[in-house]
Design a protein around this motif. Structure first.
Motif, PDB file in Angstrom:
ATOM      1  N   THR A 386     -33.544  27.964 -47.748  1.00  0.00           N
ATOM      2  CA  THR A 386     -33.327  26.670 -47.104  1.00  0.00           C
ATOM      3  C   THR A 386     -34.585  26.136 -46.435  1.00  0.00           C
ATOM      4  O   THR A 386     -34.739  24.923 -46.267  1.00  0.00           O
ATOM      5  CB  THR A 386     -32.187  26.783 -46.068  1.00  0.00           C
ATOM      6  N   VAL A 387     -35.509  27.005 -46.054  1.00  0.00           N
ATOM      7  CA  VAL A 387     -36.683  26.606 -45.281  1.00  0.00           C
ATOM      8  C   VAL A 387     -37.447  25.436 -45.899  1.00  0.00           C
ATOM      9  O   VAL A 387     -37.817  24.482 -45.196  1.00  0.00           O
ATOM     10  CB  VAL A 387     -37.613  27.817 -45.057  1.00  0.00           C
ATOM     11  N   PRO A 388     -37.737  25.428 -47.216  1.00  0.00           N
ATOM     12  CA  PRO A 388     -38.502  24.305 -47.773  1.00  0.00           C
ATOM     13  C   PRO A 388     -37.833  22.951 -47.575  1.00  0.00           C
ATOM     14  O   PRO A 388     -38.513  21.917 -47.562  1.00  0.00           O
ATOM     15  CB  PRO A 388     -38.598  24.653 -49.270  1.00  0.00           C
ATOM     16  N   ALA A 389     -36.504  22.929 -47.427  1.00  0.00           N
ATOM     17  CA  ALA A 389     -35.797  21.659 -47.262  1.00  0.00           C
ATOM     18  C   ALA A 389     -36.207  20.948 -45.986  1.00  0.00           C
ATOM     19  O   ALA A 389     -36.040  19.720 -45.879  1.00  0.00           O
ATOM     20  CB  ALA A 389     -34.287  21.897 -47.263  1.00  0.00           C
ATOM     21  N   GLY A 565     -28.007  23.938 -48.136  1.00  0.00           N
ATOM     22  CA  GLY A 565     -29.378  24.153 -47.676  1.00  0.00           C
ATOM     23  C   GLY A 565     -30.231  24.812 -48.743  1.00  0.00           C
ATOM     24  O   GLY A 565     -31.379  24.402 -48.990  1.00  0.00           O
ATOM     25  N   ALA A 566     -29.690  25.836 -49.405  1.00  0.00           N
ATOM     26  CA  ALA A 566     -30.444  26.534 -50.447  1.00  0.00           C
ATOM     27  C   ALA A 566     -30.734  25.616 -51.633  1.00  0.00           C
ATOM     28  O   ALA A 566     -31.837  25.618 -52.188  1.00  0.00           O
ATOM     29  CB  ALA A 566     -29.677  27.768 -50.912  1.00  0.00           C
ATOM     30  N   GLY A 569     -33.420  23.226 -50.711  1.00  0.00           N
ATOM     31  CA  GLY A 569     -34.688  23.932 -50.629  1.00  0.00           C
ATOM     32  C   GLY A 569     -35.305  24.148 -51.998  1.00  0.00           C
ATOM     33  O   GLY A 569     -36.526  23.945 -52.191  1.00  0.00           O
ATOM     34  N   THR A 572     -36.633  20.872 -53.372  1.00  0.00           N
ATOM     35  CA  THR A 572     -37.899  20.536 -52.715  1.00  0.00           C
ATOM     36  C   THR A 572     -39.050  21.317 -53.327  1.00  0.00           C
ATOM     37  O   THR A 572     -40.135  20.763 -53.599  1.00  0.00           O
ATOM     38  CB  THR A 572     -37.806  20.824 -51.204  1.00  0.00           C
TER      39      THR A 572
END
Length: 907
Positions: A386-389, A565-566, A569, A572
């Protein structure tokens, strides 16, 4: 719901030829209407009410030469100022000015009007302004520009190049390629493996194709009544195919399970429609509500897209519930699994579980062996994905997103090579200058100030309109149209509105294709939070009603957030950061299409709830029967894992097939859905969910008693239907009593004390029965229960052959409830006008006037209606009951409401 669907399944099976003909006729009629009414698609994405769009609308009135569709032709040569080149370019300018739609044609050699020649002298731009918006420009005009460009190419010196492009050509209309068909091929393979025969596998495919055929035709018809973006029918097609195949798969798979247990084909079709069909309705309902919820954003094109998708899903549900039972009727017993037809050898083989069951049994054991470890690993992995989102940037695709080799893409790349990047997306600063005494001087002053702003590459034009009441300043940013630098410049110019108002008396606005895209993206970004709140809130409420639990809905919603989220991500990483972009045929990386997040959230919400329902409902079904929470996880997972896996693989294949050669607008949505389905089905629902349920144990199915009574119930497991089937021959085979009840009990939700208990009696049709007691509240509660208006906590109850509470609506439509103490004879007369089969007469002891009781008696005598009367005293009841009719009595004697059924007549 399950009872209604049971009847629907039986009737569709019996009338299979009629059902098939009806759907084929619907397909032909809608297809014919589409051919007659289709008015073409609009690929423009705009939002009324934004600053850029409002300014553009004003310009269409005050300065129409600058507000219409625009295009450009780029010429590249060793020296574009060479006489041989300039002569041919000027000739093409004259040809362009001869077009009927031409509003303004600016030669690159006319610097005063914004003509543009690159600093190295190797490229020149012909700027084309047309009358009318992009959607109003027909294909003949586009072809004319293309032909003029081709003629120019022929006349230019050898080694030179000309190409057309610009906003008019920036959007390509999507189509269907052979690659998308690969998704259907994979679907057929998975269906054959899952269902075990080509005949069974073909049914979901036929179901989906008819559904998407009808829904696509309806979308084409809708173009006659409003604007529809070109992406809308493709999104509807993609979604309709996926859910149409999956919903039919669930019903056919359940049908085969019933056949394997020895149920007759028609009964199996009815039961599968009732049980799996109930889950299909709920699953489809969640997708429909989520898609219609896109209207929360208040964006017309997005609302249209959501409604179109919702229609496709609703039609897929309707076709699945009617056409599939009909197709099952054509198949008859041929869909019976081989193992059920193999006799003794098969029964011996059943001692050893099938390979599929062993696989899923191992899966669920692995997921639940150390549940806390499973939870931490899944949450950690999806959290990282999810972080890249967090860095996701939104924008509208321009010509740079078109495939390499497309003329508009070639023009875009050549312009980017020879000019500052902003030439592919110039800004227009406009405002009213009607109060100015020196319009030309004012425009020059504005130009000078804007030229000094950071991020401005050039200001080629600053002119008033012919009536000197509106001025425009063309601004070329240094950054690309979709860059953060350009967005910052737009915000910077808008922040100076107060300064320009004070210094020059002009209220400026920033518009143009690039500014419109920035405003659309911002508006869509702002809509994400309220839409997310609606979706998450809806998820909690719907799942609470389905699973009668607090923990399960919260767990399901948190799992959905991990899935969304995943998927964002991964989108993205690929479309914005370029990881694996080339392998997926992504023409250019950069900001993701503005409406991707909100569309992805809506659709994935519905699909996630699909898997939650089909997987967890089987677990709850086992828990209801066994009350063993841990065993229910294992049994429910094994029984539903195969079909959920097949459904997820099919959806993944259908969505993924739209990525390689798909429309630039649709590609990120399709990839997001493919990733989201994979993550949600296999990681969240089939791994995280069993682990969380194992941790919670019995607490997973806890729900406050008061909340349980308030919330409506969705019988997605078919519990009510099973009860109806079990009670089909109760109280005796062929019985035809008006009312049959046994062991009825109702508890006070606030105290838990019984209002009544152990109530049981039989009443023949046309008979009369009296319920007498000490407390009016207990009597009224019994009568409301018998009339289908109150649900008992336990016991068996059939009214007019309908099992309650499953068939409450059918009972309420046939049973009238009258408060004799309040309405008297007038209320009875009004009730009898509806010709009820049963009349429930409460508080007969309150009809104290002997004359009033006599009138009620006259009305009931000879009416032929079954009468159930409630009273605290027998004398009053005798006076209102039909004359000459024997009556039986149930007496509620004390506070415990223990009944004493008297078989003797009370008169």
């Amino acid at each position: 719901m399950s009872s209604f669907l049971y009847t629907l399944g039986r009737r569709a099976y019996a009338a299979r030829k009629t059902v098939l003909v009806i759907w084929l006729l619907v397909l032909v009629v809608t297809g014919g209407a589409a051919g007659l009414l289709f008015k073409g698609m609009d690929n423009n994405v705009t939002i009324p009410g934004t600053e850029a769009q409002n300014a553009l609308d004003r310009l269409s009135v005050t300065f129409p030469q600058t507000s219409g569709a625009s295009a450009q032709i780029i010429v590249v040569a060793d020296d574009v100022r060479a006489p041989a080149v300039q002569r041919e370019v000027e000739r093409s300018v004259d040809e362009l000015e001869g077009m009927d739609e031409a509003a303004s044609i600016v030669s690159p050699y006319n610097a005063d009007l914004g003509g543009s020649i690159s600093e190295d002298g190797e490229a020149a731009l012909i700027m084309i302004q047309l009358e009318g918006q992009t959607m109003e420009i027909g294909q003949p005009t586009k072809d004319h520009i293309a032909q003029i460009t081709a003629d120019l190419q022929q006349r230019l010196p050898e080694g030179s190049q000309s190409s057309y492009g610009g906003p008019l050509f920036a959007q390509s209309f999507p189509g269907i390629s052979i690659v998308e068909a690969l998704g259907l091929v994979i679907a057929i393979v998975v269906l054959m493996i899952t269902l075990g025969s080509f005949l069974a596998a073909g049914m979901p495919l036929v179901n989906a194709l008819i559904g998407v055929g009808v829904s696509t035709a309806l979308i084409l018809v809708s173009t006659a009544f409003g604007s529809v973006t070109a992406t809308t029918p493709l999104l509807s097609l993609m979604l309709g195919l996926a859910v149409g195949i999956d919903y039919a798969l669930f019903i056919v798979s359940r049908h085969q399970q019933e056949l394997a247990q020895g149920v007759s084909p028609q009964e199996a079709a009815a039961r599968s429609t009732a049980t799996a069909g109930s889950a299909v309705i709920f699953a489809g309902l969640t997708v429909v509500i989520a898609l219609v919820g896109l209207g929360v954003a208040g964006i017309p094109f997005l609302t249209t897209m959501g409604v179109a998708g919702a229609v496709a899903v609703a039609i897929a549900v309707l076709v699945s519930l009617t056409l599939i039972p009909a197709l099952l009727g054509f198949a008859g017993a041929r869909l019976t699994p081989r193992s059920a037809r193999a006799g003794k050898r098969a029964r011996a083989d059943r001692a050893k579980p099938p390979v599929g069951e062993r696989f899923f049994a191992g899966w669920v054991r692995a997921a639940t062996r150390f549940p806390i470890v499973t939870v931490l690993i899944v949450v950690g992995v999806l959290g990282i994905a999810t972080v890249p989102a967090a860095g996701l940037r939104l924008g509208l695709p321009d010509a740079g997103a078109l495939p390499h080799g497309d003329p508009a893409r070639v023009t875009y790349d050549l312009t980017d090579e020879h000019f500052p990047q902003g030439f592919n997306g110039p800004l227009i600063v406009t405002g009213s200058i009607v109060t100015s005494e020196d319009p030309l001087g004012l425009m020059n002053d504005l130009k000078a100030e804007i030229e000094r702003l950071p991020g401005v590459a050039d200001v080629p034009m600053a002119v008033p309109n012919p009536t000197a009441d509106t001025g425009i300043v063309q601004v070329i940013p240094e950054g690309a149209p979709d860059s953060q630098q350009t967005k910052d410049l737009v915000e910077e110019i808008r922040s100076l509105r107060g300064h320009f108002q004070e210094a020059y008396g002009i209220d400026i606005s920033v518009t143009g294709f690039t500014a419109v895209g920035i405003d659309v993206s911002d508006k869509l970004g702002e809509a994400l939070l309220p839409f997310g709140v609606v979706v998450v809130g809806l998820s909690l409420v719907l799942l609470t009603m389905v699973f009668r639990s607090i923990a399960v809905p919260i767990k399901a919603t948190l799992g959905y957030l991990l899935s969304i989220g995943a998927s964002m991500g991964i989108v993205t990483l690929i479309f914005q950061d370029g990881w694996g972009a080339e392998a997926l045929n992504v023409a250019r990386t950069g900001p993701v299409i503005s409406f991707m997040p909100i569309v992805l959230m809506g659709i994935l919400f519905g699909l996630a709830m699909d898997y939650e329902v089909f997987l967890v409902s089987r677990m709850r079904e086992e828990y209801v029967h066994t009350k063993d929470a841990q065993a229910a996880i294992h049994t429910g997972f094994v029984s539903s894992g195969k079909v959920v896996t097949a459904a997820a693989v099919i959806m993944f294949a259908v969505f993924a097939a739209f990525v390689p050669d798909g429309d630039a607008n649709l590609k990120p949505i399709a990839l997001g859905l493919a990733v989201g389905v994979f993550v949600d089905a296999f990681i969240v629902r089939m791994t995280l969910v069993p682990a969380v349920l194992a941790l919670l144990g019995e607490k997973a199915w806890w729900m406050p008693r008061k909340l349980d009574r308030v919330l409506p119930a969705f019988d997605v497991e078919g519990e009510n239907l099973r009860e109806e089937i079990e009670l089909a021959d109760w109280p005796r085979p062929g019985s035809n009593e008006a009312i049959a009840c046994a062991g009825l009990r109702l508890d006070d939700p606030s105290t838990g004390a019984p209002v009544y208990r152990d109530v049981g009696f039989l009443v023949e049709r046309g008979g009369t029965h009296v319920v007498r007691g000490v407390h009016e509240s207990a009597i009224t509660a019994v009568l409301l229960t018998l009339s289908g208006r109150l649900q008992p906590d336990s016991g068996r109850l059939k009214v007019l052959g309908y099992v309650l509470p499953a068939r409450g609506s059918a009972v309420r439509s046939r049973v009238a409830y009258v408060d004799a103490g309040a309405g008297g004879a007038d209320a009875v007369r009004a009730a009898l006008r509806e010709e009820p089969e049963v009349l429930v007469l409460d508080r007969t002891d309150r009809a104290s006037d002997p004359g009033e009781r006599g009138r009620i008696r006259e009305l009931l005598t000879g009416a032929g209606t079954t009468v159930i009367a409630g009273t605290t005293g027998l004398a009053e009841a005798r006076d209102v009951l039909p004359a000459g009719a024997p009556a039986t009595l149930t007496e509620l004697r004390d506070d415990a409401a223990m009944p004493d059924v008297l078989s003797a007549a009370i008169r």
